[in-house]
Design an enzyme around this catalytic site. Structure first.
Site, PDB file in Angstrom:
ATOM      1  N   GLN A 333      51.297  10.460 115.914  1.00  0.00           N
ATOM      2  CA  GLN A 333      52.453  11.242 115.377  1.00  0.00           C
ATOM      3  C   GLN A 333      53.113  12.058 116.050  1.00  0.00           C
ATOM      4  OE1 GLN A 333      53.594   9.271 112.502  1.00  0.00           O
ATOM      5  NE2 GLN A 333      55.361  10.557 112.104  1.00  0.00           N
ATOM      6  N   GLU A 334      52.042  13.209 116.465  1.00  0.00           N
ATOM      7  CA  GLU A 334      52.464  14.419 117.065  1.00  0.00           C
ATOM      8  C   GLU A 334      53.275  14.114 118.380  1.00  0.00           C
ATOM      9  OE1 GLU A 334      53.116  17.299 115.462  1.00  0.00           O
ATOM     10  OE2 GLU A 334      52.171  17.205 113.735  1.00  0.00           O
TER      11      GLU A 334
END
Length: 484
Positions: A333-334
């Site tokens: 996600q990051e």
């Protein structure tokens, strides 16, 4: 008359005679339908808020690649769920038989898999409008020296006509449209085609690989699946047709007419868009991307890996007591597993640490994967300690993620607003998450209990949801294994 020409004319007669099989299939279709164990249509599904789909793990339908869930069915299901305003939950069936049993038992609302529409199956389910049309093809190996042979010599070496299947074994899974077609073909040609049934839940693309490896001599597959596999295995011969064109569709229970209508309306709308055909081409025609996927160590069908940083993530996930696949989902996600990723705000590395945060947790180089993940987990642990009043461990993980994303202060603001409005401040789902969204609204961020002001609450809201949803996909494909 030339033997090949004679065989060709006989084959035409056989194919035309297959129309006579309609009476037999009609009798099969007259069997009493299996009573469904559940009655659930679109209104009940919308009340739940979740679209439960059943599919099969395969190289075209649903799989994991470099940490990202992919597949023709997966992408279309995601668009369908969004169109219906529902969350998507996917359950993987063991095999085609399991698909129908699971639908009947209520384990899903629809079968999202490339099913050939056949009359016996129409007695069990209601098919949607077809997604595409294909035909069944015989999949076999060409001679080892095929590259040095002219085409006509290759045709002499392989089975190029259905009549040549007489007394030659074909390997297929039982109770599939391929098996059904071979049985019908035997009646059409008035001779036996030995059929060997492959045990277990081996998908079509893996059976094709068995042909390539010489474990079996031949099988049958939908032409589009055979064709995309041939791009990586050029030794395959897939030009011998076994059937007429056939419609490929999804299916719902016969007692779900409203869901069927909604899906058909959505399919008609999607087919008017370029995206629909781009998605199809990605999985069935884009040979370069297909070859890249199946050669990758991070293609889920090749092993139990998500990224090249799995070992680092496993070691640090054990420190915080999280499933390593969950931490992988957050890292994806990051940064999409890019250790050099840097945000517009200055956050850097795999888990995107801000400079002040990196300094706080002792990270001197955010672009060093070891340092970055270790520091990120240390910071996650600090955030988690702020939510001691949250007893449920899953809810605590959600508060921790939200605080990591937007800061603990904004999460506390949302908790105070939640309590002020008579809801549970220690439950994220449908409680604090709702007031996190409201913190972008002046009416709420100027409230007396709010100390940290405005925040784009949609960011932590979707951050938490996306990480948990991706984790569910990871669990479908990747074993947790032993803790480090």
């Amino acid at each position: 008359m030339n033997v090949k020409i004679k065989a060709f004319f006989i084959a035409i007669v056989i194919v035309l005679s297959s129309c006579s099989q309609g009476d037999k299939r009609s009798k099969e279709a007259d069997k009493d339908p299996i009573p469904y164990k559940i009655s659930k249509d679109l209104d009940a599904i919308k009340e739940d808020g979740v679209l439960h789909a059943i599919t099969i793990y395969s190289s075209t339908s649903y799989f994991l690649y470099k940490g990202r869930p992919m597949g023709f069915e997966y992408e279309l299901l995601s668009r369908l769920a969004e169109d219906l305003g529902l969350e998507l939950k996917i359950t993987v069936a063991k095999d085609i038989n399991d698909l129908f049993d699971m639908l009947n038992n209520g384990d899903g609302d629809l079968i999202a898999y490339g099913l050939t529409i056949t009359e016996p199956r129409q007695n069990l389910v209601s098919f949607t409008e077809n997604h595409y049309v294909t035909h069944q093809a015989l999949v076999q190996r060409m001679p080892d020296n095929w590259r040095s042979l002219p085409g006509y010599k290759i045709e002499k070496e392989v089975i190029s006509n259905t009549l040549e299947l007489i007394n030659d074994t074909v390997w297929v899974r039982e109770n599939t449209s391929y098996s059904e077609r071979l049985k019908n073909l035997q009646e059409e040609i008035g001779a036996e085609i030995p059929i060997e049934h492959i045990e277990g839940n081996i998908p079509t693309d893996e059976i094709i690989r068995m042909v390539v490896n010489g474990e079996i001599d031949r099988t049958v597959a939908d032409y589009n699946i055979a064709s995309i596999n041939k791009t990586y295995y050029p030794i395959l011969h897939i030009d011998t047709r076994i059937s007429f064109s056939q419609r490929i569709a999804w299916a719902v229970r016969q007692n779900s007419p409203e869901l069927l209508q909604a899906i058909n309306k959505w399919i008609a709308k999607e087919k008017r868009k370029d995206d629909y055909y781009v998605i199809y081409n990605k999985y069935f025609k884009n040979t370069k991307s297909y070859r890249g996927r199946i050669q990758s160590d991070f293609y889920s069908k090749n092993g139990n890996k998500i990224s090249k940083y799995d070992a680092i993530i496993k070691k640090n996930a054990a420190i915080i007591g999280w499933d390593w696949r969950f931490l992988c989902s957050q890292v994806y996600q990051e940064s999409r597993f890019d250790p050099k990723a840097e945000s517009w705000a200055g956050a850097g590395g795999l888990i995107q640490l801000m400079p002040d945060t990196a300094k706080e947790v002792g990270v001197t180089n955010s672009f060093n994967p070891e340092q970055n993940i270790r520091g990120g987990v240390k910071y996650l642990d600090k955030m988690r300690d702020k939510f001691d009043d949250v007893d449920d461990p899953v809810q605590k993980m959600k508060f921790t993620l939200a605080a990591f994303n937007c800061g603990a202060g904004h999460v506390f603001d949302a908790m105070r607003l939640t309590e002020k409005n008579g809801k549970n401040p220690n439950v994220w789902d449908q409680n604090v998450e709702e007031y996190m969204l409201k913190l972008a609204d002046k009416k709420y961020y100027l409230d007396d209990v709010v100390r940290y002001g405005f925040v784009r609450g949609a960011e932590p809201y979707h951050y938490v949801r996306d990480i948990f949803l991706r984790f569910e996909h990871y669990k479908q494909f990747i074993d947790q294994g032993k803790p480090i």
